[in-house]
Design a protein around this motif. Structure first.
Motif, PDB file in Angstrom:
ATOM      1  N   ASN A 289       0.825  -1.218   0.000  1.00  0.00           N
ATOM      2  CA  ASN A 289       0.000   0.000   0.000  1.00  0.00           C
ATOM      3  C   ASN A 289       0.858   1.266   0.000  1.00  0.00           C
ATOM      4  N   GLY A 290       2.165   1.094  -0.170  1.00  0.00           N
ATOM      5  CA  GLY A 290       3.053   2.259  -0.246  1.00  0.00           C
ATOM      6  C   GLY A 290       3.538   2.748   1.102  1.00  0.00           C
ATOM      7  N   HIS A 291       3.270   1.980   2.166  1.00  0.00           N
ATOM      8  CA  HIS A 291       3.783   2.456   3.460  1.00  0.00           C
ATOM      9  C   HIS A 291       5.291   2.249   3.545  1.00  0.00           C
ATOM     10  N   ILE A 292       5.943   3.117   4.339  1.00  0.00           N
ATOM     11  CA  ILE A 292       7.341   2.879   4.703  1.00  0.00           C
ATOM     12  C   ILE A 292       7.414   2.979   6.220  1.00  0.00           C
ATOM     13  N   GLY A 293       8.187   2.088   6.846  1.00  0.00           N
ATOM     14  CA  GLY A 293       8.003   1.885   8.280  1.00  0.00           C
ATOM     15  C   GLY A 293       6.539   1.518   8.431  1.00  0.00           C
ATOM     16  N   PHE A 294       5.888   2.054   9.448  1.00  0.00           N
ATOM     17  CA  PHE A 294       4.433   1.887   9.532  1.00  0.00           C
ATOM     18  C   PHE A 294       3.738   3.226   9.278  1.00  0.00           C
ATOM     19  N   ASN A 295       4.297   4.029   8.400  1.00  0.00           N
ATOM     20  CA  ASN A 295       3.614   5.251   7.965  1.00  0.00           C
ATOM     21  C   ASN A 295       2.624   4.828   6.894  1.00  0.00           C
ATOM     22  N   GLU A 296       1.383   4.685   7.323  1.00  0.00           N
ATOM     23  CA  GLU A 296       0.330   4.145   6.467  1.00  0.00           C
ATOM     24  C   GLU A 296      -0.325   5.257   5.646  1.00  0.00           C
TER      25      GLU A 296
ATOM     26  N   ASP B  11      -2.797   7.897   4.510  1.00  0.00           N
ATOM     27  CA  ASP B  11      -3.752   8.621   5.357  1.00  0.00           C
ATOM     28  C   ASP B  11      -3.945  10.019   4.769  1.00  0.00           C
ATOM     29  N   VAL B  12      -4.840  10.805   5.355  1.00  0.00           N
ATOM     30  CA  VAL B  12      -4.981  12.176   4.841  1.00  0.00           C
ATOM     31  C   VAL B  12      -3.848  13.078   5.332  1.00  0.00           C
ATOM     32  N   LYS B  13      -3.252  12.675   6.466  1.00  0.00           N
ATOM     33  CA  LYS B  13      -2.098  13.430   6.981  1.00  0.00           C
ATOM     34  C   LYS B  13      -1.001  12.438   7.319  1.00  0.00           C
ATOM     35  N   LEU B  14       0.245  12.846   7.188  1.00  0.00           N
ATOM     36  CA  LEU B  14       1.352  11.962   7.561  1.00  0.00           C
ATOM     37  C   LEU B  14       2.162  12.628   8.665  1.00  0.00           C
ATOM     38  N   GLU B  15       2.564  11.831   9.634  1.00  0.00           N
ATOM     39  CA  GLU B  15       3.303  12.368  10.781  1.00  0.00           C
ATOM     40  C   GLU B  15       4.779  12.543  10.441  1.00  0.00           C
ATOM     41  N   ILE B  16       5.381  13.561  11.006  1.00  0.00           N
ATOM     42  CA  ILE B  16       6.796  13.840  10.750  1.00  0.00           C
ATOM     43  C   ILE B  16       7.697  13.027  11.682  1.00  0.00           C
TER      44      ILE B  16
ATOM     45  N   THR C 285       6.303   3.888  15.109  1.00  0.00           N
ATOM     46  CA  THR C 285       7.155   3.962  13.913  1.00  0.00           C
ATOM     47  C   THR C 285       7.881   5.304  13.827  1.00  0.00           C
ATOM     48  N   MET C 286       9.066   5.274  13.245  1.00  0.00           N
ATOM     49  CA  MET C 286       9.698   6.547  12.865  1.00  0.00           C
ATOM     50  C   MET C 286       8.718   7.269  11.957  1.00  0.00           C
ATOM     51  N   GLY C 287       8.668   8.580  12.047  1.00  0.00           N
ATOM     52  CA  GLY C 287       7.816   9.345  11.133  1.00  0.00           C
ATOM     53  C   GLY C 287       8.551   9.598   9.822  1.00  0.00           C
ATOM     54  N   LEU C 288       7.850  10.225   8.898  1.00  0.00           N
ATOM     55  CA  LEU C 288       8.473  10.458   7.590  1.00  0.00           C
ATOM     56  C   LEU C 288       9.608  11.468   7.663  1.00  0.00           C
ATOM     57  N   GLY C 289       9.499  12.395   8.634  1.00  0.00           N
ATOM     58  CA  GLY C 289      10.602  13.354   8.825  1.00  0.00           C
ATOM     59  C   GLY C 289      11.829  12.636   9.356  1.00  0.00           C
ATOM     60  N   THR C 290      11.601  11.746  10.319  1.00  0.00           N
ATOM     61  CA  THR C 290      12.716  10.981  10.895  1.00  0.00           C
ATOM     62  C   THR C 290      13.427  10.234   9.769  1.00  0.00           C
ATOM     63  N   ILE C 291      12.644   9.621   8.889  1.00  0.00           N
ATOM     64  CA  ILE C 291      13.214   8.848   7.780  1.00  0.00           C
ATOM     65  C   ILE C 291      13.908   9.784   6.776  1.00  0.00           C
TER      66      ILE C 291
ATOM     67  N   SER D 172       4.615  12.893  -8.291  1.00  0.00           N
ATOM     68  CA  SER D 172       3.999  13.828  -7.359  1.00  0.00           C
ATOM     69  C   SER D 172       3.965  13.174  -5.987  1.00  0.00           C
ATOM     70  N   ILE D 173       3.756  13.992  -4.981  1.00  0.00           N
ATOM     71  CA  ILE D 173       3.744  13.503  -3.603  1.00  0.00           C
ATOM     72  C   ILE D 173       2.296  13.351  -3.168  1.00  0.00           C
ATOM     73  N   SER D 174       2.001  12.218  -2.545  1.00  0.00           N
ATOM     74  CA  SER D 174       0.634  12.030  -2.077  1.00  0.00           C
ATOM     75  C   SER D 174       0.648  11.306  -0.734  1.00  0.00           C
ATOM     76  N   THR D 175      -0.180  11.781   0.184  1.00  0.00           N
ATOM     77  CA  THR D 175      -0.231  11.119   1.493  1.00  0.00           C
ATOM     78  C   THR D 175      -0.861   9.733   1.368  1.00  0.00           C
ATOM     79  N   SER D 176      -1.503   9.457   0.221  1.00  0.00           N
ATOM     80  CA  SER D 176      -2.062   8.111   0.044  1.00  0.00           C
ATOM     81  C   SER D 176      -0.983   7.125  -0.410  1.00  0.00           C
ATOM     82  N   THR D 177       0.187   7.630  -0.754  1.00  0.00           N
ATOM     83  CA  THR D 177       1.349   6.767  -1.032  1.00  0.00           C
ATOM     84  C   THR D 177       2.526   7.339  -0.245  1.00  0.00           C
ATOM     85  N   PRO D 178       2.639   6.976   1.036  1.00  0.00           N
ATOM     86  CA  PRO D 178       3.685   7.604   1.859  1.00  0.00           C
ATOM     87  C   PRO D 178       5.083   7.514   1.252  1.00  0.00           C
TER      88      PRO D 178
END
Ligand code: PGA
Length: 268
Positions: free
Chosen positions: A136-143, A145-150, A181-187, A214-220
């Motif tokens: 589903n395009g997650h990395i770590g457990f950044n699933e 979503d409409v928002k992604l955590e840093i 999970t590490m957030g996307l900023g951490t990564i 393009s960047i999309s929160t539906s594909t972290p």
């Protein structure tokens, strides 16, 4: 972004392990971000082989793992603590105090998350982060979503991830529904990122995330396209749709050092 395509998952493990070994040999106290799941298993085996052959020394390497299930004790066979020790750490000369894993049994996950990011910062950041990718395009457990955590955080697992990972548990009810999970900023703060993907089941997500510029929160994973030093390694099965969309053929490669690589190119 550098894209490397090899024939098989075994060859990918060999190339990924070589990549990591070279980073450690260049910087013996490398800060290495590590991933779990099926994909990196053979890479860890290869790194163990390199260690046994005296080609790499882990005595000064520091590691930070991406994630852990909430509610699983270290001793649980499905914890990533167990996975990492059983598959890798117990077989190399890494120092226990240099290993950092998130505690799935913590009493205060918010504090744990804050301390983890702080510790990474105090170690001057991750030099190389190894990543797998979910279907589903997650990395770590950044699933998706409409928002992604840093930053590092606790998150719920999506239906897709629960289904995908439930194969490791006696039944889906016994599987944790949350992870830290590490957030996307951490990564993204890692200086280099190596993403590995193998097998036909990854073909769709790899084509989607690499082709859609393009960047999309539906594909972290799409966030990674912003990274300055990203290497993506795929075996032919995982790359098949991407190559088809790009109308690319496979190169002949006569370079003996990298004889597994059948196509290598840089792209923006
Ligand atoms: P897998 O998982 O390696 O088991 O396919 C990858 C991931 O979910 O990040």
């Amino acid at each position: 972004m550098e894209v490397i395509i090899v024939n098989t998952a075994l060859e990918l493990a060999s190339e990924a392990a070589k990549f990591i070994k070279n980073e450690i040999n260049t910087k013996p106290n490398l800060v290495l971000g590590l991933a779990t799941g099926d994909t990196p298993l053979m890479t860890y085996d290869k790194l163990v082989e390199f260690y046994q052959a005296g080609l790499v020394d882990f005595s000064k390497v520091r590691t930070f793992n991406l994630d852990e299930y909430v509610g699983l004790h270290k001793s649980d066979l499905n914890s990533y603590y167990y996975y990492m020790h059983h598959n890798f750490f117990d077989k190399i000369n890494i120092q226990e105090e240099n290993i950092h894993l998130l505690d799935g049994f913590s009493e205060d996950f918010n504090q744990l998350a804050k301390n983890y990011d702080k510790l990474i910062y105090e170690n001057k950041g991750i030099d190389l982060q190894l990543l797998g990718i979910g279907i589903n395009g997650h990395i770590g457990f950044n699933e998706p979503d409409v928002k992604l955590e840093i930053n590092t955080h606790v998150t719920g697992l999506t239906e897709e991830t629960l289904n995908q990972n439930s194969k490791f548990f006696p039944n889906i009810e016994q599987m944790p529904k949350q992870a830290i999970t590490m957030g996307l900023g951490t990564i993204m703060r890692a200086k280099k990122i190596l993403l590995i993907a193998t097998g036909a089941r990854k073909a769709e997500i790899m084509a989607r995330f690499l082709e859609d510029s393009s960047i999309s929160t539906s594909t972290p994973a799409s966030t990674l396209l912003l990274h300055q030093n990203l290497t993506i390694m795929m075996d032919l099965e995982a790359a098949r749709l991407y190559l088809k969309e790009k109308k690319m053929t496979i190169n002949e490669n006569n370079n003996q050092e990298y004889k597994n690589i059948i196509r290598r190119f840089s792209t923006i």
